[in-house]
Design a protein around this motif. Structure first.
Motif, PDB file in Angstrom:
ATOM      1  N   CYS A  55       0.896  -1.323   0.066  1.00  0.00           N
ATOM      2  CA  CYS A  55       0.031   0.068  -0.017  1.00  0.00           C
ATOM      3  C   CYS A  55       0.730   1.243  -0.038  1.00  0.00           C
ATOM      4  N   ALA A  67      -5.063  -7.985   3.746  1.00  0.00           N
ATOM      5  CA  ALA A  67      -5.948  -7.368   2.889  1.00  0.00           C
ATOM      6  C   ALA A  67      -6.937  -8.458   2.459  1.00  0.00           C
ATOM      7  N   LYS A  73      -9.545  -8.148  -5.967  1.00  0.00           N
ATOM      8  CA  LYS A  73      -9.526  -6.839  -5.446  1.00  0.00           C
ATOM      9  C   LYS A  73      -9.759  -6.836  -3.946  1.00  0.00           C
ATOM     10  N   PRO A  74      -8.885  -5.915  -3.429  1.00  0.00           N
ATOM     11  CA  PRO A  74      -9.095  -5.938  -1.801  1.00  0.00           C
ATOM     12  C   PRO A  74     -10.462  -5.266  -1.433  1.00  0.00           C
ATOM     13  N   LEU A  77      -9.134  -3.934   4.454  1.00  0.00           N
ATOM     14  CA  LEU A  77      -7.890  -3.577   4.937  1.00  0.00           C
ATOM     15  C   LEU A  77      -7.732  -3.734   6.399  1.00  0.00           C
ATOM     16  N   TYR A  97      -2.848   3.731   4.008  1.00  0.00           N
ATOM     17  CA  TYR A  97      -2.762   2.552   3.462  1.00  0.00           C
ATOM     18  C   TYR A  97      -4.210   2.418   2.606  1.00  0.00           C
ATOM     19  N   SER A 101      -5.277   2.009  -1.861  1.00  0.00           N
ATOM     20  CA  SER A 101      -5.895   0.730  -2.411  1.00  0.00           C
ATOM     21  C   SER A 101      -7.363   1.186  -2.879  1.00  0.00           C
ATOM     22  N   ASN A 102      -8.222   0.172  -3.321  1.00  0.00           N
ATOM     23  CA  ASN A 102      -9.331   0.390  -3.867  1.00  0.00           C
ATOM     24  C   ASN A 102     -10.422  -0.071  -2.705  1.00  0.00           C
TER      25      ASN A 102
END
Length: 366
Positions: A55, A67, A73-74, A77, A97, A101-102
């Motif tokens: 991240c 994750a 896809k995450p 978290l 973080y 990320s998405n």
């Protein structure tokens, strides 16, 4: 076992092992990985759980502890800390973080307390405050149901986001109400002043009404509790003899979902016996809540002396520290162990008495 059983089993593990956990890695292994497993994810499957996921927005090699993945896809978290570490100073790290990320959800945890965050205010920017805070050592059925929504089998992003918005608002409203119940603010007081004075309000009236409003709130809460206890007793008296209460149960408030046990009453009597050297024991009273049994001064719930959680395999007494800044929970083998902590009870009593004296003096000086 179902999800609730798995969570309660983990609670028992935390109770037994928390004092032996020395490091953050041990916390992960003993408490946090089992939680991930309880949520239905395979910690050894990289398509479901990625440890130390990159991240990195600053090229410093930043990595999130875990994750949780869905469709590569995450979605969640998890940033971990040692089980004895306070979480207040670490939300900034998680937010960094989060932005890299998405994922729509983030969790900051020490294995005992879980703080759930979302990006309700602005997409991909983690909210400043969590929408859900769960203490594994003070769980309610509602907490378990909210955590269950993150289970692999039930996960629905839009549904959780909708619930998160409601929970976040609920937390904020509760904070505002508790603050104003304990010390009515100007705006809160002004509302009642205007209602009772044809819309008129001025600083003198606000100061005049403030202590009256506080006393009125305490009276209303006391009356509600008293009415419910009276109703519960009337229902109990009207029950046929074949519908007697289960062994060990003194009263059941079905409306509030509260069961008062003989063990709680016995513990209350022990506390009264200890504190009677400092105060008339008639002033030591109790209010039973769903998550704990609170012993207070003068029947006012915010002047609490101690809290008791007397689950079959996990008995604890909570003492207020730093004023009412936090609660220190002490493990009990049996309620008789309360007598071993008379010095702690005296601290709790002093905190409650100081709060009572402060409020009394503040009212007299208005």
């Amino acid at each position: 076992m179902d999800f609730k059983d798995n969570i309660l089993q983990l609670v028992e593990r935390i109770e037994k092992q928390k004092d032996a956990i020395q490091t953050e890695e041990a916390t992960k292994n003993a408490f946090i990985m089992p939680m991930i497993v309880a949520l239905g994810y395979d910690v050894f499957n990289p398509f479901e759980v990625v440890p130390e996921m990159d991240c990195d927005l600053t090229k410093r090699g930043d990595k999130i502890d875990y994750a949780i993945m869905k469709d590569n896809k995450p979605i969640l978290l998890i940033e971990c800390k040692h089980c004895l570490q306070k979480l207040d100073l670490h939300s900034t790290q998680l937010s960094k973080y989060y932005a890299a990320s998405n994922a729509r959800f983030g969790v900051l945890t020490n294995g005992i307390e879980y703080r759930f965050y979302a990006d309700l205010d602005k997409t991909n920017i983690m909210d400043e405050k969590p929408f859900l805070v769960v203490n594994m050592l003070d769980l309610s059925d509602s907490d378990i149901e909210q955590m269950k929504k993150f289970h692999k089998s039930y996960y629905n992003e839009s549904e959780i986001l909708s619930t998160a918005q409601e929970l976040q608002i609920t937390i904020q409203i509760k904070e505002i109400l508790i603050k104003n119940f304990q010390s009515p603010g100007d705006e809160f007081t002004r509302y009642f002043v205007r209602c009772l004075n044809d819309g008129r309000s001025n600083p003198k009236l606000i100061e005049q009404y403030r202590p009256i409003i506080k006393k009125s709130i305490a009276s209303v809460i006391g009356n509600v509790i008293s009415d419910r206890l009276t109703t519960a007793m009337q229902v109990e008296e009207s029950q046929p003899t074949q519908q007697e209460l289960p062994d060990g149960v003194v009263a059941i408030d079905e409306r509030r979902g509260i069961v008062t046990t003989q063990e709680e009453i016995d513990a209350y009597n022990i506390v009264k016996d200890i504190l009677k050297q400092y105060v008339d024991e008639s002033r030591i009273q109790y209010i039973d809540f769903k998550n704990y049994f609170a012993i207070n001064l003068n029947g006012v719930f915010w002047w609490w002396i101690c809290r008791l959680s007397l689950k079959p395999h996990s008995k604890r007494i909570g003492i207020p520290i730093n004023g009412y800044g936090s609660c220190e929970w002490i493990k009990l083998e049996s309620i008789e162990d309360i007598r071993k902590h008379q010095d702690k009870l005296k601290i709790g009593f002093d905190v409650a008495l100081a709060a009572y004296e402060y409020d009394k003096n503040k009212s007299n000086n208005k």
